[in-house]
Write a protein that holds these residues in place. Structure first.
Motif, PDB file in Angstrom:
ATOM      1  N   GLU B 469      74.716  67.101 -63.276  1.00 16.80           N
ATOM      2  CA  GLU B 469      75.213  68.118 -62.351  1.00 16.80           C
ATOM      3  C   GLU B 469      74.603  69.496 -62.604  1.00 16.80           C
ATOM      4  O   GLU B 469      74.386  70.271 -61.680  1.00 16.80           O
ATOM      5  N   ASP B 470      74.324  69.770 -63.883  1.00 19.25           N
ATOM      6  CA  ASP B 470      73.864  71.134 -64.190  1.00 19.25           C
ATOM      7  C   ASP B 470      72.393  71.348 -63.861  1.00 19.25           C
ATOM      8  O   ASP B 470      71.873  72.448 -63.992  1.00 19.25           O
ATOM      9  N   ALA B 471      71.682  70.289 -63.450  1.00 11.40           N
ATOM     10  CA  ALA B 471      70.269  70.461 -63.100  1.00 11.40           C
ATOM     11  C   ALA B 471      70.163  70.919 -61.642  1.00 11.40           C
ATOM     12  O   ALA B 471      70.885  70.438 -60.774  1.00 11.40           O
ATOM     13  N   HIS B 472      69.290  71.864 -61.411  1.00 12.02           N
ATOM     14  CA  HIS B 472      69.093  72.341 -60.034  1.00 12.02           C
ATOM     15  C   HIS B 472      67.616  72.266 -59.711  1.00 12.02           C
ATOM     16  O   HIS B 472      66.917  73.270 -59.757  1.00 12.02           O
ATOM     17  N   PRO B 473      67.114  71.067 -59.432  1.00 12.05           N
ATOM     18  CA  PRO B 473      65.687  70.932 -59.162  1.00 12.05           C
ATOM     19  C   PRO B 473      65.272  71.817 -57.981  1.00 12.05           C
ATOM     20  O   PRO B 473      65.997  71.919 -56.993  1.00 12.05           O
ATOM     21  N   HIS B 474      64.150  72.466 -58.164  1.00 16.25           N
ATOM     22  CA  HIS B 474      63.675  73.378 -57.120  1.00 16.25           C
ATOM     23  C   HIS B 474      62.158  73.316 -57.092  1.00 16.25           C
ATOM     24  O   HIS B 474      61.532  72.888 -58.067  1.00 16.25           O
ATOM     25  N   GLU B 475      61.580  73.743 -56.010  1.00 15.73           N
ATOM     26  CA  GLU B 475      60.127  73.724 -55.907  1.00 15.73           C
ATOM     27  C   GLU B 475      59.535  74.809 -56.804  1.00 15.73           C
ATOM     28  O   GLU B 475      60.176  75.817 -57.098  1.00 15.73           O
ATOM     29  N   SER B 476      58.310  74.582 -57.260  1.00 20.97           N
ATOM     30  CA  SER B 476      57.693  75.519 -58.197  1.00 20.97           C
ATOM     31  C   SER B 476      57.055  76.702 -57.470  1.00 20.97           C
ATOM     32  O   SER B 476      56.873  76.662 -56.259  1.00 20.97           O
ATOM     33  N   PRO B 477      56.713  77.767 -58.223  1.00 16.83           N
ATOM     34  CA  PRO B 477      56.097  78.947 -57.591  1.00 16.83           C
ATOM     35  C   PRO B 477      54.705  78.634 -57.025  1.00 16.83           C
ATOM     36  O   PRO B 477      54.098  77.625 -57.384  1.00 16.83           O
ATOM     37  N   PRO B 478      54.210  79.505 -56.136  1.00 17.75           N
ATOM     38  CA  PRO B 478      52.942  79.238 -55.446  1.00 17.75           C
ATOM     39  C   PRO B 478      51.760  79.024 -56.381  1.00 17.75           C
ATOM     40  O   PRO B 478      50.909  78.176 -56.097  1.00 17.75           O
ATOM     41  N   THR B 479      51.702  79.762 -57.513  1.00 18.24           N
ATOM     42  CA  THR B 479      50.533  79.575 -58.391  1.00 18.24           C
ATOM     43  C   THR B 479      50.463  78.135 -58.882  1.00 18.24           C
ATOM     44  O   THR B 479      49.390  77.648 -59.224  1.00 18.24           O
ATOM     45  N   MET B 480      51.622  77.476 -58.925  1.00 19.54           N
ATOM     46  CA  MET B 480      51.589  76.084 -59.367  1.00 19.54           C
ATOM     47  C   MET B 480      51.351  75.136 -58.198  1.00 19.54           C
ATOM     48  O   MET B 480      50.702  74.102 -58.349  1.00 19.54           O
ATOM     49  N   ILE B 481      51.883  75.501 -57.040  1.00 23.70           N
ATOM     50  CA  ILE B 481      51.791  74.606 -55.892  1.00 23.70           C
ATOM     51  C   ILE B 481      50.361  74.474 -55.380  1.00 23.70           C
ATOM     52  O   ILE B 481      49.870  73.369 -55.115  1.00 23.70           O
ATOM     53  N   TYR B 482      49.676  75.628 -55.252  1.00 22.29           N
ATOM     54  CA  TYR B 482      48.350  75.573 -54.626  1.00 22.29           C
ATOM     55  C   TYR B 482      47.360  74.704 -55.393  1.00 22.29           C
ATOM     56  O   TYR B 482      46.664  73.880 -54.785  1.00 22.29           O
ATOM     57  N   PRO B 483      47.258  74.861 -56.722  1.00 25.15           N
ATOM     58  CA  PRO B 483      46.343  73.955 -57.431  1.00 25.15           C
ATOM     59  C   PRO B 483      46.682  72.489 -57.186  1.00 25.15           C
ATOM     60  O   PRO B 483      45.783  71.657 -56.999  1.00 25.15           O
ATOM     61  N   MET B 484      47.996  72.196 -57.130  1.00 26.10           N
ATOM     62  CA  MET B 484      48.377  70.797 -56.891  1.00 26.10           C
ATOM     63  C   MET B 484      47.912  70.336 -55.522  1.00 26.10           C
ATOM     64  O   MET B 484      47.453  69.200 -55.349  1.00 26.10           O
ATOM     65  N   MET B 485      48.013  71.239 -54.534  1.00 26.00           N
ATOM     66  CA  MET B 485      47.595  70.860 -53.189  1.00 26.00           C
ATOM     67  C   MET B 485      46.091  70.619 -53.127  1.00 26.00           C
ATOM     68  O   MET B 485      45.616  69.653 -52.499  1.00 26.00           O
ATOM     69  N   ILE B 486      45.358  71.487 -53.793  1.00 29.55           N
ATOM     70  CA  ILE B 486      43.896  71.315 -53.769  1.00 29.55           C
ATOM     71  C   ILE B 486      43.497  70.002 -54.446  1.00 29.55           C
ATOM     72  O   ILE B 486      42.669  69.239 -53.934  1.00 29.55           O
ATOM     73  N   LEU B 487      44.118  69.738 -55.591  1.00 29.56           N
ATOM     74  CA  LEU B 487      43.784  68.494 -56.288  1.00 29.56           C
ATOM     75  C   LEU B 487      44.202  67.289 -55.457  1.00 29.56           C
ATOM     76  O   LEU B 487      43.504  66.261 -55.440  1.00 29.56           O
ATOM     77  N   ALA B 488      45.329  67.405 -54.754  1.00 29.63           N
ATOM     78  CA  ALA B 488      45.770  66.289 -53.911  1.00 29.63           C
ATOM     79  C   ALA B 488      44.770  66.053 -52.783  1.00 29.63           C
ATOM     80  O   ALA B 488      44.452  64.900 -52.449  1.00 29.63           O
ATOM     81  N   ALA B 489      44.267  67.136 -52.221  1.00 29.01           N
ATOM     82  CA  ALA B 489      43.247  66.989 -51.176  1.00 29.01           C
ATOM     83  C   ALA B 489      42.039  66.265 -51.737  1.00 29.01           C
ATOM     84  O   ALA B 489      41.463  65.366 -51.106  1.00 29.01           O
ATOM     85  N   GLY B 490      41.652  66.647 -52.958  1.00 30.16           N
ATOM     86  CA  GLY B 490      40.534  65.974 -53.621  1.00 30.16           C
ATOM     87  C   GLY B 490      40.828  64.492 -53.809  1.00 30.16           C
ATOM     88  O   GLY B 490      39.983  63.632 -53.556  1.00 30.16           O
ATOM     89  N   SER B 491      42.069  64.176 -54.245  1.00 32.35           N
ATOM     90  CA  SER B 491      42.430  62.772 -54.456  1.00 32.35           C
ATOM     91  C   SER B 491      42.292  61.998 -53.150  1.00 32.35           C
ATOM     92  O   SER B 491      41.987  60.814 -53.154  1.00 32.35           O
ATOM     93  N   ALA B 492      42.558  62.681 -52.050  1.00 31.27           N
ATOM     94  CA  ALA B 492      42.522  61.984 -50.771  1.00 31.27           C
ATOM     95  C   ALA B 492      41.099  61.718 -50.318  1.00 31.27           C
ATOM     96  O   ALA B 492      40.765  60.600 -49.921  1.00 31.27           O
ATOM     97  N   VAL B 493      40.234  62.725 -50.380  1.00 31.48           N
ATOM     98  CA  VAL B 493      38.949  62.585 -49.690  1.00 31.48           C
ATOM     99  C   VAL B 493      37.740  62.467 -50.600  1.00 31.48           C
ATOM    100  O   VAL B 493      36.661  62.084 -50.139  1.00 31.48           O
TER     101      VAL B 493
END
Lengths: 533, 652
Positions: B469-493
């Motif tokens: 109950e005490d955990a409040h999962p939330h999305e990470s800040p942009p500096t963390m999100i963008y690298p993940m998105m770029i790497l995910a794009a790489g994984s895709a194509v």
């Protein structure tokens, strides 16, 4: 000495031709030592320390200058020689290896003297007892401390030892070699016993060093006698000639003679099984003395070993080489394996020095000019790192006394990042990690060994395995310093004066430079690698 | 096989041009991040505010330089793409020539782009991930140091300079694993990594010495050119020692034990060093030494066997781990097993090994960053049994991680499909028993991979929510999100781009051909038709993923791990690797040392206690021990003398 024709021989006295320019560096150091004795006798106590330090440092700088100028401007190689019967033989041979090693030893001595002179705010050198003759813990000792006494005689003793070290690799006959051996050793025996703290341990180390040193000297002398019996001369070239013309009735004396002389020399470098004194003496002796002794004695003794093997008994190598190969292998293995369980920094460095002696022997055993230059380079690189490392060990204190137990070093990296960082760097150099002098040095001795045949290849592989073991040991210390929480902050690095700072800085700087851009020193060693036979 | 390859290697070696233009400034690649590390370490606390940003900037600058060198290299015709940059004469004394130089060729540039691009993204990610760490300046200094060392490793033109980088990445990895050293188990993990790497490094050192002994030189071009004239035994020995080195660095069997524990380091480190770059250095080493391995079939076979064992081993371990990072680590080990296996197949496999290495660098780094993002949102928890249904709370992390998951499974058209399938196909090429054994190993491995990665994905992001109950999962800040998105794009194509199925040969194959020798597809046919292999692969992948869906998405996942079968329990213990290491290596070693110490202290000292007693003991005791010691020391010397003289006398 060559002209000391005693007794019954027909008395045609030919005076030795002495090349004073070539002998000048040794003479300067010897002279300064004598001056130091006079200073001790006549200069008032208040200014005695300053006077001794000045005499020591100036004489060493002067000797180094004389050596460099002499080597550059003078036709090197004929110093102290007398031409007898067409062969060049002399008691003191100043050739390439001699010059290189004398220069190296002088640099060691300068750095060693600086760390020896460290006062840390006291009246005399901090590492030495105020009164060597007093019983440890006695009222007499307490009185000496109160009166501000000091043992400034360590400086002339130190200079005498340096002069012996300079003479040792230059000795062209076995008797001169023996004299040099004793001149370098006797002051060291005394210096080992003069530690200010843990005096019992220090005195014990001194006595042990002396007893075992005397024992090994006896072997050296006995070997000399046997070789004289074989060759009818103590000159190395004469022995070489006699080996070339075998067939005398005394052939049986050769091998035991060679091996016994070697045993006397191997004792000085701490080769197994003649290494037993090393950890005890390294631990007991005052730390600056240990550092200088480890570096200087090794350089001098390996110089003598090189000359004896390469000039004197080169042609009998099939007789002594197998024994030396076994000794080199044992030395590496024992030094590396036993260093694993050490818990005292000074003992750890002692076992490391044993392992290093083994690595250097691998270079010596390659029996080529490249082997000589590799050995020379190794000696310089190892010595500089060692002096700096021991200088650092001397600064880590707990309650005024040196904190040499490894458990006391935990967490040092967090409180004293610079000191711990430099020490870690020096340890990496001992381990032979690339971009440190240790790597270049190992490379310089292993490469000619690889080209010398199967035994060389086996020794090199063994050497690499042993270095891997020692890396583990050194890194354990680094982990202790950086990754382990400290037990408290009772252990601290005392603030050193400029003297020790210079020693540490110069030692570690050389260690870095010899790893990154070793070309000039390697080339110097290569140019200096030719013995005069 | 080797007959047509050696002249090719020769010509590749001969065609090396001096670097001009941008490539002449290629040394900046190493110098820039090194400068960053130096500034941050020497500058101390003063650089706290701007240091991390500077480090990130310098890492990007290195990427720009790398990209310009890549463009420069594109300007040359295929066979000519090899530029050498002489740095300085390291040891120029007499016979002892050691030059330090860099080699820019398709292989090294591929690595440079991977290392600088993924490395820079992870720098950016770390700006967010390490934001609240009081020591983040030191962290960025080490990251920069790592990038510099890794670039030196791949750009070195000789084994010796490569070794410098090799030790450098080891040091940086060691510092970063132990970065959070307030936790003793983390520091001990750093230790384990160090020891395993040390064993590998001994292999490297011995290999270099053997190279010297055999060829008189250690630069790639001389060695490659002279392999022909060397004896079979020597080349095999060199190959095996290089393999030992590769096993240490790349966590391959039998030196695999450290990678799981290395996960103790901060997650960006796991992504960069222990997934995308450093651990693949072993594969680089094998591919770089292709001339040696081509001339030593025995060593080559050993590489394939090591790869096959590790890929199955890692996959099995991955099935049982509940710690998200350890499961990913096991997967990394297994994927590198694939690359090793491909590298051991010879010219048919080199390009695919590197291909899979590149795609894996993207998708695995992306998944590690995703795991870091999950941990960031879940108070640094790593037990997947406490996750579940996180897709509801972290949409972007779910999506980016999902792309990485599809990529590693080999679902078309994502990256893994192109690279892993090629390896499976290549493993089926050959004669006799080998294609069947190794081909089936890769095929089964693909199925298990699908199972454990799907298990990981479903347990974390799907099913019922199991977090407290005490955990409040939330999305990470942009500096963390963008690298993940770029790497995910790489994984895709990235797979599709590099494999471009509409071209005659895949771009990655023709790009690497000048270095490793192109393989002529017509000459080699797999023992099964290619479509059959592809369909079979997709089938086992679907089976694995489906089974994982049944067990970890449809069925409820228990909060505490069930006892499990014998195999599961073994896999949780990493198949008892630590116990085996301890029993086989550590204990005998300890006993040996103890025995030696015993001889040294007791047997020879003669007096109990030795120096330990001296230090704290009383003076009366001191005197007694004193006598005993010196006498026994002298006795040892005397014994030594007698033995030496005796042996010499007997021999004569």
């Amino acid at each position: 000495m060559s002209t000391a024709v005693l007794g019954a021989a027909p008395a045609v006295f030919t005076p030795a031709t002495l090349d004073y320019v070539a002998l000048l560096p040794v003479l300067i150091v010897l002279g300064a030592a004598v001056v130091g004795v006079l200073v001790e006798a006549f200069v008032p106590r208040t200014s005695r320390y300053a006077a001794q330090v000045w005499v020591t440092l100036l004489s060493l700088v002067a000797a180094l200058l004389a050596l460099v100028l002499g080597a550059v401007n003078h036709q090197v190689g004929t110093a102290g020689l007398s031409q007898v019967g067409g062969t060049v033989k002399g008691s003191v041979v100043v050739d390439g290896p001699t010059l290189f090693l004398q220069g190296t030893i002088l640099v060691f001595a300068l750095l060693g003297a600086l760390s020896l002179s460290e006062r840390l705010g006291g009246v005399g050198a901090d590492a030495f007892t105020p009164m060597g003759s007093s019983t440890p813990g006695s009222p007499q000792e307490a009185q000496a401390v109160k009166a501000g006494a000091m043992t400034a005689e360590v400086f002339p003793l130190f200079l005498f030892s340096v002069s012996g070290m300079m003479l040792f690799p230059a000795a062209g006959d076995l008797l001169t070699m023996f004299v040099a051996l004793e001149v370098l050793s006797l002051p060291l025996y005394l210096l080992s016993g003069l530690a200010r703290r843990r005096r019992l341990l220090s005195q014990e180390a001194s006595l042990k060093y002396f007893l075992l040193g005397a024992f090994s000297s006896a072997f050296f002398l006995f070997g000399t006698a046997l070789l004289y019996g074989f060759a009818g001369s103590v000159y190395l070239p004469d022995i070489a000639t006699a080996i070339g013309a075998r067939g005398s009735a005394f052939d049986g004396l050769l091998v035991p003679g060679v091996l016994m002389v070697l045993i006397g020399l191997l004792f000085k470098v701490g080769a197994v099984p003649f290494h037993m004194w090393t950890p005890d003496v390294y631990q007991g002796a005052p730390t600056p003395v240990t550092g200088f002794m480890a570096a200087g004695t090794k350089a001098a003794a390996f110089g003598a070993i090189l000359r004896f093997l390469y000039v004197g008994v080169d042609q009998a190598q099939w007789d002594w080489r197998p024994a030396l190969i076994v000794i080199a292998a044992l030395t590496m293995i024992v030094g590396a394996v036993l260093s694993v369980t050490q818990t005292d920094v000074k003992r750890l460095l002692a076992y490391s020095s044993i392992a290093h002696a083994g690595f250097i022997l691998v270079g010596v055993l390659s029996l080529s000019r490249e082997g000589v230059s590799g050995t020379l380079f190794y000696l310089a690189a190892y010595g500089l790192a060692t002096i700096a490392a021991f200088a650092i060990v001397g600064l880590v204190r707990e309650g005024g006394s040196e904190a040499t137990h490894l458990s006391q070093w935990t967490g040092l990296g967090k409180r004293h990042p610079w000191t711990a960082g430099i020490f870690a760097f020096l340890l990496l150099a001992f381990a032979g990690i690339p971009l440190t002098s240790g790597f270049t040095a190992k490379f310089a001795v292993f490469k000619p060994a690889l080209e010398s045949g199967t035994a060389g290849v086996v020794l090199v592989v063994l050497g690499l395995l042993c270095s891997a073991i020692t890396v583990f040991v050194y890194v354990r210390v680094i982990v202790l310093m950086y990754f382990t929480d400290s037990s408290g902050d009772a252990v601290a690095v005392v603030e050193p004066s400029a003297f020790t700072t210079v020693t540490i800085a110069a030692g570690s700087l050389f260690t870095l430079v010899l790893g990154v851009a070793p070309a000039s020193v390697l080339m110097l060693a290569e140019r200096a690698s030719q013995f005069i036979r | 096989m080797s007959s047509f390859l050696v002249p090719l290697a020769d010509s590749a070696a001969a065609a090396s041009h001096p670097a001009t233009g941008v490539a002449a400034y290629g040394w900046l690649l190493v110098a820039l991040p090194l400068l960053g590390a130096a500034i941050l370490l020497v500058g101390g606390r003063r650089t706290d505010s701007w240091g991390p940003k500077l480090a990130t900037g310098l890492s990007w600058a290195a990427f720009v330089v790398g990209f310009l060198v890549f463009l420069n290299l594109l300007g040359y015709a295929g066979e000519e793409r090899s530029l050498s940059l002489h740095l300085y004469s390291w040891v120029p004394a007499g016979q002892f020539q050691l030059e330090a130089g860099m080699l820019f060729d398709p292989l090294s540039i591929a690595f440079v782009l991977l290392v600088t691009f993924v490395g820079s993204l992870i720098h950016v990610y770390s700006l967010g991930y390490m934001e609240h760490d009081p020591d983040k300046r030191r962290f960025f200094a080490y990251l920069n140091l790592f990038v510099a060392a890794m670039l030196l490793l791949v750009l070195a033109d000789s084994y010796l300079l490569l070794y410098v980088g090799w030790e450098g990445v080891g040091l940086a990895s060691y510092l970063l694993i132990g970065f959070w050293n307030f936790n003793p188990s983390y520091a001990s993990a750093a230790n384990k990594a160090f020891i395993a790497n040390r064993v590998g490094d001994v292999g490297m050192a011995v290999a270099i010495m053997f190279l010297f002994w055999q060829f008189g030189a250690v630069d790639f071009s001389t060695v490659n050119g002279a392999v022909d004239g060397a004896s079979q035994g020597a080349v095999t020995a060199i190959g095996l020692f290089l393999l030992l080195a590769a096993c240490g660095k790349s966590a391959q069997f039998p030196l695999q034990s450290w990678l799981g524990d290395a996960m103790a380091g901060p997650t960006p480190v796991s992504a960069l060093i222990h997934a995308a770059t450093m651990v693949t250095a072993g594969v680089y080493l094998v591919v770089r030494s292709h001339a040696i391995f081509d001339a030593a079939p025995t060593a080559q076979l050993a590489v394939v066997i090591v790869g096959a064992i590790t890929l199955i081993y890692g996959a099995i371990v991955g099935c049982a781990k509940d710690d998200i990072k350890k499961a990913l680590a096991a997967s990394t080990m297994s994927q590198i097993g694939y690359m090793m296996l491909a590298a051991g197949l010879g010219p048919v496999g080199y390009a695919f090994a590197i291909f899979h290495l590149l795609t894996h660098g993207f998708f695995k780094a992306g998944m590690f960053l995703g795991a870091g993002s999950v941990m960031h949102g879940m108070n640094d928890k790593v037990d997947m049994r406490g996750f579940g249904n996180l897709s509801s709370a972290m949409k972007i992390t779910w999506a980016t991680f999902g792309l990485g998951w599809l990529a590693i499974l080999g679902v078309p058209p994502f990256a893994g499909f192109w690279s892993k399938d090629k390896i499976i196909e290549a493993a089926f090429i050959g004669e006799g028993w080998r294609p069947w054994v190794f081909g089936l190993a890769t095929l089964i491995g693909a199925g298990i991979t699908a199972f454990y990665m799907s298990r990981l994905f479903f347990m974390t992001f799907h099913g019922k929510k199991r977090w407290p109950e005490d955990a409040h999962p939330h999305e990470s800040p942009p500096t963390m999100i963008y690298p993940m998105m770029i790497l995910a794009a790489g994984s895709a194509v990235l797979g599709l781009i590099l494999a471009w199925p509409f071209a005659q040969t895949a771009p990655i194959v023709s790009w690497l051909a000048p270095v490793v020798g192109g393989h002529d597809g017509a000459e080699h046919h797999p023992v099964l038709p290619v479509p059959v292999i592809t369909v079979a692969t997709l089938l086992v992948v679907a089976l694995g993923a489906g089974y994982a869906w049944l067990r970890y998405c449809r069925d409820a996942v228990p909060r505490t791990a069930p006892v499990g079968s014998l195999l599961t329990r073994a896999a949780r213990q990493d198949l008892y690797q630590d116990q085996v290491n301890e029993g086989l290596l550590m204990r005998p070693g300890l006993h040996l040392t103890r025995a030696l110490v015993f001889l040294d202290k007791r047997g020879v000292d003669g007096a109990a206690g030795g120096l330990a007693a001296l230090i704290g003991g009383s003076s009366s005791r001191l005197r007694r021990v004193q006598n005993g010691l010196a006498r026994s020391y002298a006795l040892t010397m005397l014994l030594g003398v007698v033995v030496i003289l005796g042996v010499v006398w007997v021999v004569q």
